[in-house]
Each structure stands twice: as C-alpha cells, then as structure tokens.
Scaffold this motif. Structure first.
Motif, PDB file in Angstrom:
ATOM      1  N   UNK A   1       0.794  -1.184   0.168  1.00  0.00           N
ATOM      2  CA  UNK A   1      -0.025   0.019  -0.110  1.00  0.00           C
ATOM      3  C   UNK A   1       0.736   1.250  -0.133  1.00  0.00           C
ATOM      4  N   UNK A   2       0.508   2.368  -0.369  1.00  0.00           N
ATOM      5  CA  UNK A   2       1.006   3.710  -0.383  1.00  0.00           C
ATOM      6  C   UNK A   2       1.456   3.957   1.106  1.00  0.00           C
TER       7      UNK A   2
ATOM      8  N   UNK B   1       4.948  -4.866   3.391  1.00  0.00           N
ATOM      9  CA  UNK B   1       4.028  -4.512   4.501  1.00  0.00           C
ATOM     10  C   UNK B   1       2.657  -4.379   3.543  1.00  0.00           C
ATOM     11  N   UNK B   2       2.619  -5.424   2.771  1.00  0.00           N
ATOM     12  CA  UNK B   2       1.330  -5.501   1.895  1.00  0.00           C
ATOM     13  C   UNK B   2       0.109  -5.892   2.365  1.00  0.00           C
TER      14      UNK B   2
ATOM     15  N   UNK C   1      -0.912  -7.544   7.204  1.00  0.00           N
ATOM     16  CA  UNK C   1       0.517  -7.490   7.772  1.00  0.00           C
ATOM     17  C   UNK C   1       1.628  -7.421   6.948  1.00  0.00           C
ATOM     18  N   UNK C   2       1.569  -8.202   5.947  1.00  0.00           N
ATOM     19  CA  UNK C   2       2.851  -8.252   5.054  1.00  0.00           C
ATOM     20  C   UNK C   2       3.306  -9.877   4.853  1.00  0.00           C
ATOM     21  N   UNK C   3       4.230  -9.749   3.916  1.00  0.00           N
ATOM     22  CA  UNK C   3       4.898 -11.186   3.471  1.00  0.00           C
ATOM     23  C   UNK C   3       6.698 -11.069   3.478  1.00  0.00           C
ATOM     24  N   UNK C   4       7.161 -12.142   3.839  1.00  0.00           N
ATOM     25  CA  UNK C   4       8.447 -12.486   3.904  1.00  0.00           C
ATOM     26  C   UNK C   4       8.816 -13.572   2.895  1.00  0.00           C
TER      27      UNK C   4
END
Length: 297
Positions: free
Chosen positions: A183-184, A206-207, A262-265
């Motif tokens: 996200x922005x 942090x997508x 939250x996001x990905x790794x």
C-alpha cells in the motif's frame, strides 16, 4: 515317431532363416524411422529455441527503446502534462516488457533451454540494479525501496557462485510482487547475507499478505488469488512459479511467511555451485540482464 528327412530339415531351416531376415529388415526399417523421427524432433526443438530467441529480441528491443526514450523525454519536458504522459508511457512499456520476459523465461523452462551458467556473482550489484528497475513503479505508488546487507567484503560486495541472470529474474519477480501488493507509504526491503557459505535473501513487504490456506498455491503456474474482471492487481500468475522453477534449477529453496493485512516475507536460500574461475564476474556493471538492450546499442 515320424522321422524328418534331410531335405525337409533344410527346407525348415530355410523358412526360419527367411523369417529371421524379414524380422531383421523390419527392425532395420523401424530403427531408421526412429532415427528420422529423433532427427526431426531435434530439428523442431532447435527451431523452437531459435524462434523464442528471435521473437524475444524482436519484441524486447523496441520495447526497451520505448522505455528509454520515454524516460529521457520525461526528463526533458517542462510541461507537467507532457511529463505525466511520458511517465505513463514509460510505466506501461516497462510493465509489458517485464511480463513478456516472464513469458519467454517460462517457455525456455518448459523447453529445457534454461540451463544455469555459474560464475562468481556480486550479489549487491544484482540487488541494486533490480531495485533501480522498479524505482519508478514504486515511486508512483509512494513505496520506499531499501536493502540491507550482511557480511560484505571490504569493497562492500557479496560474492557468491551462481547464475547472475537467473538470480536477478528471481529477485525481480519477488520485488515486483512486493511492490504490487503493498500500500501507499509502505516499504519494501531486500535483506541479503552469507551464512555458512550459503546465500540468504529475503524480500519483505508491508502489503495485504496471504492467507495460510493459500501459501502453497501461490507457486503454482497461472495461479492468481485475486481473480475476476474486477481484480485489483495485474499479472498473469507466472512470476512465483518461475521463481520456484529457477530456484529448483539452481538447487535453491524458497519459503514464505505471511499474515493478512500485515505483510509477507519471501526467504530464498542458495547453496554454492561450482564455477569456472575464468568466468567474467558480475560486479559493478549493474543492470546487465533486465531492460538492458538499449544500453548495449
């Protein structure tokens, strides 16, 4: 018990000998047909490989010219509207070029033509050039690109024996996904380091994240979690399948940890491969593999 005369025995031997000769002739004809079929298959594979190579150049070269000229035009004009239009041309051409390259790589993998070429690679240069490629896309979304290095040498380099081009394709697809699904105002970070002679690379975002039940599916070819005519994200579902296939080719691994919202790794591990000491080292050259044809002219 009936006895067989010498003449009958000779006749039987002649019959069986003729049968053996006909069988040998049939085997010889069949073998000739198999050899000819194999020759045609090899010729077909060669033609297919040449076609892929030629069509890739025919498409990529003009696309790279458009990308380069649009970027140059955006830096020359003072008119905000013209600058915006040049930026849109650059962004759309870049996206098309990136997607087409993935399609060509997938075709090469399918044809068995994507063989590793191992050399001593400066991983830092691969990371920097990859992030440079996606800077304009990230800037347009207000996303910050960053990288962190562990275990560099005195010159600030991470040297590792692998295939430089395939490593950059892997990293490009992971960064492209991270930018697309972020996200922005968020950040995409690449972390890289050497531990126990292994190369470890992480791409963090942090997508929107990925639900646990979908983590295995994302590496399947043509799989897109966001589907339908109203889907919010672009792509054709090849990127992560290409990443997995190339890492299998390089005898590497990939793992993903993710939480929705939250996001990905994505964590890549590569093991050192044997290489030719006389091979050219990928070091300060930078952007040598993706979107590079314009610079070579």
């Amino acid at each position: 018990m009936d006895t067989i005369s010498d003449e009958q025995l000779l006749e039987e031997l002649r019959t069986r000998l003729n049968q053996s000769r006909r069988s040998l002739q049939d085997i010889s004809v069949l073998n000739h047909k198999l050899v000819e079929m194999n020759r045609r298959l090899e010729q077909s594979e060669s033609l297919k490989s040449n076609f892929l190579s030629n069509i890739r150049n025919e498409i990529n070269n003009p696309l790279n010219a458009i990308i380069g000229l649009a970027g140059h035009l955006a830096s020359l004009v003072n008119d905000p509207q013209a600058e915006e239009i040049a930026g849109l041309i650059h962004a759309e051409a870049f996206s098309l070029d990136y997607q087409l390259r993935n399609i060509f790589i997938a075709a090469e993998l399918e044809a068995g033509d994507a063989q590793p070429e191992i050399e001593q690679v400066d991983v830092v240069s691969v990371i920097v050039s990859t992030l440079d490629n996606f800077k304009a896309v990230a800037d347009a979304k207000g996303i910050r690109l960053a990288y962190t290095l562990i275990g560099t040498d005195d010159a600030g380099r991470l040297r590792f024996p692998t295939d430089a081009e395939k490593l950059q394709v892997v990293l490009s697809n992971l960064v492209a996904n991270a930018v697309e699904f972020s996200s922005t105002g968020s950040e995409v970070e690449v972390l890289a380091g050497l531990m126990d002679d292994e190369l470890h690379i992480q791409v963090k975002d942090q997508g929107i994240g990925i639900a646990a039940e979908n983590l295995e599916r994302i590496f399947d070819r043509f799989t897109q979690l966001d589907t339908g005519s109203t889907r919010a994200h672009r792509g054709h579902g090849l990127g992560l399948s290409i990443v997995k296939a190339l890492l299998d080719l390089l005898q590497g691994t990939i793992e993903v940890q993710s939480s929705p919202d939250v996001g990905s790794v994505f964590s890549v591990t590569l093991f050192p491969a044997a290489f030719d000491e006389s091979a050219v080292t990928f070091a300060e050259g930078g952007n040598l593999f993706l979107f590079d044809e314009l610079d070579e002219k």
